[in-house]
Structure formats: structure tokens, C-alpha cells
Design an enzyme around this catalytic site. Structure first.
Site, PDB file in Angstrom:
ATOM      1  N   SER A   1       0.722  -1.308   0.114  1.00 54.60           N
ATOM      2  CA  SER A   1       0.076   0.124   0.230  1.00 54.60           C
ATOM      3  C   SER A   1       0.658   1.267  -0.032  1.00 54.60           C
ATOM      4  O   SER A   1       0.424   2.482  -0.357  1.00 54.60           O
ATOM      5  CB  SER A   1      -1.063  -0.049   1.173  1.00 54.60           C
ATOM      6  OG  SER A   1      -0.323  -0.208   2.302  1.00 54.60           O
TER       7      SER A   1
ATOM      8  N   HIS B   1      -5.536  -3.679  -1.927  1.00 49.37           N
ATOM      9  CA  HIS B   1      -5.405  -2.611  -2.783  1.00 49.37           C
ATOM     10  C   HIS B   1      -5.234  -3.297  -4.112  1.00 49.37           C
ATOM     11  O   HIS B   1      -5.156  -2.624  -5.375  1.00 49.37           O
ATOM     12  CB  HIS B   1      -4.146  -2.003  -2.468  1.00 49.37           C
ATOM     13  CG  HIS B   1      -4.159  -0.994  -1.374  1.00 49.37           C
ATOM     14  ND1 HIS B   1      -4.652   0.358  -1.673  1.00 49.37           N
ATOM     15  CD2 HIS B   1      -4.022  -1.326  -0.103  1.00 49.37           C
ATOM     16  CE1 HIS B   1      -4.621   0.843  -0.373  1.00 49.37           C
ATOM     17  NE2 HIS B   1      -4.124   0.129   0.483  1.00 49.37           N
TER      18      HIS B   1
ATOM     19  N   LYS C   1     -12.313   0.036  -0.062  1.00 47.81           N
ATOM     20  CA  LYS C   1     -11.526   0.690  -1.125  1.00 47.81           C
ATOM     21  C   LYS C   1     -12.204   0.793  -2.667  1.00 47.81           C
ATOM     22  O   LYS C   1     -13.080   1.727  -2.817  1.00 47.81           O
ATOM     23  CB  LYS C   1     -10.136   0.212  -1.059  1.00 47.81           C
ATOM     24  CG  LYS C   1      -9.468   0.204   0.227  1.00 47.81           C
ATOM     25  CD  LYS C   1      -8.088  -0.020  -0.012  1.00 47.81           C
ATOM     26  CE  LYS C   1      -7.471  -0.530   1.525  1.00 47.81           C
ATOM     27  NZ  LYS C   1      -7.572   0.770   2.477  1.00 47.81           N
TER      28      LYS C   1
HETATM   29  N1  PMP Z   1      -5.077  -4.600   4.568  1.00 49.32           N
HETATM   30  C1  PMP Z   1      -4.303  -3.689   3.822  1.00 49.32           C
HETATM   31  C2  PMP Z   1      -3.247  -4.257   2.781  1.00 49.32           C
HETATM   32  C3  PMP Z   1      -4.661  -2.393   3.763  1.00 49.32           C
HETATM   33  O1  PMP Z   1      -4.221  -1.619   3.091  1.00 49.32           O
HETATM   34  C4  PMP Z   1      -5.969  -1.968   4.545  1.00 49.32           C
HETATM   35  C5  PMP Z   1      -6.586  -0.624   4.569  1.00 49.32           C
HETATM   36  N2  PMP Z   1      -5.446   0.362   4.986  1.00 49.32           N
HETATM   37  C6  PMP Z   1      -6.366  -2.972   5.309  1.00 49.32           C
HETATM   38  C7  PMP Z   1      -6.247  -4.209   5.359  1.00 49.32           C
HETATM   39  C8  PMP Z   1      -7.696  -2.622   6.131  1.00 49.32           C
HETATM   40  O2  PMP Z   1      -8.624  -2.507   5.375  1.00 49.32           O
HETATM   41  P1  PMP Z   1     -10.020  -1.596   6.165  1.00 49.32           P
HETATM   42  O3  PMP Z   1      -9.798  -0.173   5.864  1.00 49.32           O
HETATM   43  O4  PMP Z   1     -11.252  -2.222   5.325  1.00 49.32           O
HETATM   44  O5  PMP Z   1     -10.010  -1.976   7.564  1.00 49.32           O
END
Ligand code: PMP
Length: 396
Positions: A186, A214, A244
């Protein structure tokens, strides 16, 4: 009266963060999180949302939500295993499984929750987890929660992974060994080397776990990184988020039916935290229907991100090794990164600075998230601002 020890602790640590430029100020939105946002009465081109496909503001999703609220109310009223499971939840899980090309799926309240739920439902203190050093915080916390031995692997270093997998296997110390990775990282936008990871997993009988927060909706015609590499039947856990590209909120695990059945009886957020609301579910169903029917939004996303990346590179910015729409502009020094982001803001572009501890010290960056909703004019305006501020700060 509040504790003196706590007060001293907070004061010392908050001051230190502020002095080092590591304290993250939050800017509340006064608009939707679309391609243009409003903050403090100021309109800005938005390059900081994860609303990759623009679905967070899509009329069809809004309509689905409104109808679900009218029919079912605003709250689920219970955890999934008591009586918080609506038929809508099952419909969504079915749609996710089809979308991901797996036998079954289970939805959670967030992607973060998924990692809390799924890892510790399967791994315990007699097991080991091979975890990429740049994995998301929720993977790290999920691994810790499981009490398994965590073996950090150098980022996307397949030799290191193979050596550590071999060593763990041959030690005979562990009942189960898992390899766990982000599908798309990310902060840098690079893609995990899944074909090699799967090969190593097959050689040493590792459980495979890919968090594709992502990649879903972005790669593999929307189905994600695993599908992008045609490995749908070779990855045990496919994690995704509904927050997302899907545009709503929530998370899911997709995999074999037995795995999902186990998570339904053993994963703690499913058992002990109230279910996703009917409105979230209805909008997510609509979103997955849209993504299953057409790749138009993904094509627009990729077109926009290629355009922005080419423009930034031509100006002389370092965008690292991104292979996806996530486009970092690596500045390095934390204070300079924050200053750069602040100047972009003043010039009408919202691109948030990301510094330690989210990324390693000395690799501060402004992260750009182009979306399907941006117009060419917005991207041209963004590039003009980058050029102006970059020259002014001697960065290019
Ligand atoms: N896993 C990854 C790789 C992420 O980038 C994110 C979001 N920042 C999450 C999990 C968490 O997802 P959520 O925003 O739905 O809690």
C-alpha cells in the site's frame, strides 16, 4: 483526577512527535471523498482517497443503501452468530466468492478485522508465519494475536523467503507454517511475487495468505492480484476490503468452503462483534455487480494513473517501484515531506504526506491515489502544481 503518570507519558510523547514532524494532523472533510474535496471551505483536487473507482459516491450504490435502510433499518442488531445474519449477508458472500473464483466467502466489519479474525482462527503458538517486512499493520497485528512464531522476510526477496521456509520446515518445530503477504503493497504500489511465493509454498507445504486490499477491483479485471496471476486455486486465504475499490466499508475472506465454515465458528470478530449493516451490505452487493458486469471503471483508473505517473516522472520526481495506481512521490526527510504536502495543499492539491511509522524512517513520501473519477484537466492541474512546488523547494 487523571493519572500523573499518564499525563507525563502523553505530554512527553506528543511533544516529541510534534517536534520531529511525525504528528499527523487530521483534516476533516466537508464534502464527499470524490475527485474534488472541500476542507476548511477550500476546494482541492483529491489524491488521497482509496475510492479507486469512484464507487463511494455512485448513485446506484446510494440508491441500494437507501432501499436497504427503508426495508431493514440502519443497524444489524446482533452479531452474525446470534441473529445478525440477514439473507443479504449471504447474498453478498455468495457474490464475493463468485467474483473471487473461490468456493465460499465470509464478510467482516472491516479489512482490518479480517486479519484479526482469520489468522488467529487457524494459527497458534505451535505454528510459524513467514511475513513480508512491508506487510500492512493489520497483518502484523493479526499475526501477533495468533501467538505463532513470526519470521520476518525481506521485502519481496524470494531467496530469503525460500531459505527461511526451508529452515522452518526442516527445524521440525512447527505444526503449520503460513506465508503471508499483501497482494499490492500500500505504500509503494508494487505487486507481490505471487507465482514464486506459491511455488515455494508448494515445495514446503505452506499455507498461503494474500491480503489484496489494494488489488481487488484494480487488478485481474477487478478480481484482484491472485486472479491477475491465474492462481485462484492455489491461494488458501484471499482477503479483501469493501472499503477501497468497492467503495463502502467491510472486509472479507474468500477461500475453500471448509475454511469459511471454520471461520464461521472460530473467528472472534464474527462471533463477538455486531454484523455489517444491511445498508453497507446492499451497497457492496451493487458494487460487485457493477464490477462483475464491466471493466470500464478499471480501464479509466489505469489510464489516469499511467498519465499521472508519466507526468511526475517527466518532471523528475521519484515514484519508486510502483506497478499499480498507488503513486508515491518519495521525498525522504519527514519535515520536508510534510512541508511539500502543505505547499501542495495551499496550491489546491490534496496529497497526504506519509511518514514514519507508516513507512520506514527517511523514506517520507507524498502518496498519490489517482482514481477513475479524475478528469485529464484535474491531472494536468495537479502536475502543474507539482512542478511549481517541486522547483520552489529544489526537489526537481
Ligand atoms: N489490509 C491492507 C493491505 C490495507 O491496505 C488495509 C487498508 N488500509 C486494510 C487491510 C484495512 O482495511 P479496512 O480499511 O477495510 O479496515
Amino acid at each position: 483526577m487523571s493519572s500523573n503518570v499518564l499525563q507525563d507519558f502523553l505530554k512527553l510523547n506528543l511533544n516529541e512527535l510534534k517536534e520531529k514532524g511525525l504528528y499527523n494532523e487530521i483534516d476533516p472533510l466537508e464534502s464527499s471523498n470524490g475527485p474534488v474535496i472541500k476542507i476548511n471551505g477550500k476546494e482541492l483536487i483529491n489524491l488521497s482517497s482509496n475510492n479507486y473507482l469512484g464507487l463511494a459516491t455512485d448513485e446506484r450504490l446510494k440508491q441500494a443503501m437507501v432501499e436497504a435502510i427503508k426495508e431493514y433499518g440502519v443497524g444489524a442488531g446482533a452479531v452474525r452468530t446470534i441473529n445478525g445474519t440477514f439473507k443479504l449477508h449471504l447474498e453478498l458472500e455468495d457474490k464475493i466468492a463468485k467474483f473471487k473464483h473461490t468456493e465460499a466467502a465470509i464478510a467482516y466489519q472491516s479489512g482490518f478485522n479480517c486479519n484479526m479474525a482469520a489468522i488467529s482462527a487457524v494459527m497458534d503458538k505451535n505454528d510459524a508465519i513467514l511475513s513480508d517486512e512491508l506487510n500492512h499493520a493489520s497483518i502484523i497485528d493479526g499475526c501477533r494475536l495468533s501467538k505463532a512464531k513470526i519470521i520476518r522476510v525481506n521485502h519481496s526477496d524470494m531467496l530469503d523467503l525460500r531459505n527461511k521456509a526451508k529452515e522452518a520446515k526442516e527445524s521440525g518445530l512447527y505444526n503449520k507454517i503460513m506465508v503471508i503477504t499483501d497482494g499490492v503493497f500500500s505504500m509503494d504500489g508494487d505487486i507481490a511475487k505471487l507465482p514464486e511465493i506459491v511455488e515455494i509454498a508448494e515445495e514446503f507445504d505452506l499455507i498461503t495468505y494474500v491480503d489484496d486490499a489494494h488489488g481487488s477491483g484494480v487488478l485481474g479485471k477487478g478480481a484482484g492480484t491472485v486472479k491477475h496471476f491465474q492462481l485462484s486455486d492455489k491461494v488458501d486465504f484471499q482477503i479483501g476490503t469493501l472499503s477501497k475499490a468497492i467503495g463502502v466499508v467491510g472486509g472479507y475472506v474468500a477461500g475453500k468452503k471448509d475454511l469459511i465454515d471454520w471461520l464461521k465458528v472460530r473467528s472472534r470478530p464474527f462471533l463477538f462483534s455486531t454484523a455489517l449493516t444491511p445498508a453497507d451490505i446492499a451497497a457492496s452487493i451493487k458494487s460487485i455487480e457493477i464490477l462483475s458486469d464491466s471493466t470500464e471503471l478499471q480501464e479509466k483508473l489505469w489510464e489516469n494513473s499511467e498519465y499521472l505517473k508519466k507526468g511526475l516522472t517527466k518532471l523528475g520526481f521519484d515514484i519508486g517501484k510502483s506497478e499499480t495506481p498507488i503513486t508515491p512521490c518519495i521525498i525522504g526527510d519527514e519535515l520536508q515531506t510534510q512541508q511539500f504536502s502543505k505547499r501542495l495543499y495551499e496550491e489546491g492539491v490534496y496529497a497526504k504526506s506519509i511518514v514514519f511509522p507508516t513507512v520506514p524512517k527517511g523514506t517520507g513520501r507524498v502518496r498519490n491515489m489517482p482514481t477513475a473519477g479524475h478528469s485529464k484537466e484535474m491531472l494536468d492541474q495537479t502536475l502543474a502544481v507539482y512542478e511549481k512546488v517541486g522547483k520552489e523547494m529544489n526537489l526537481i
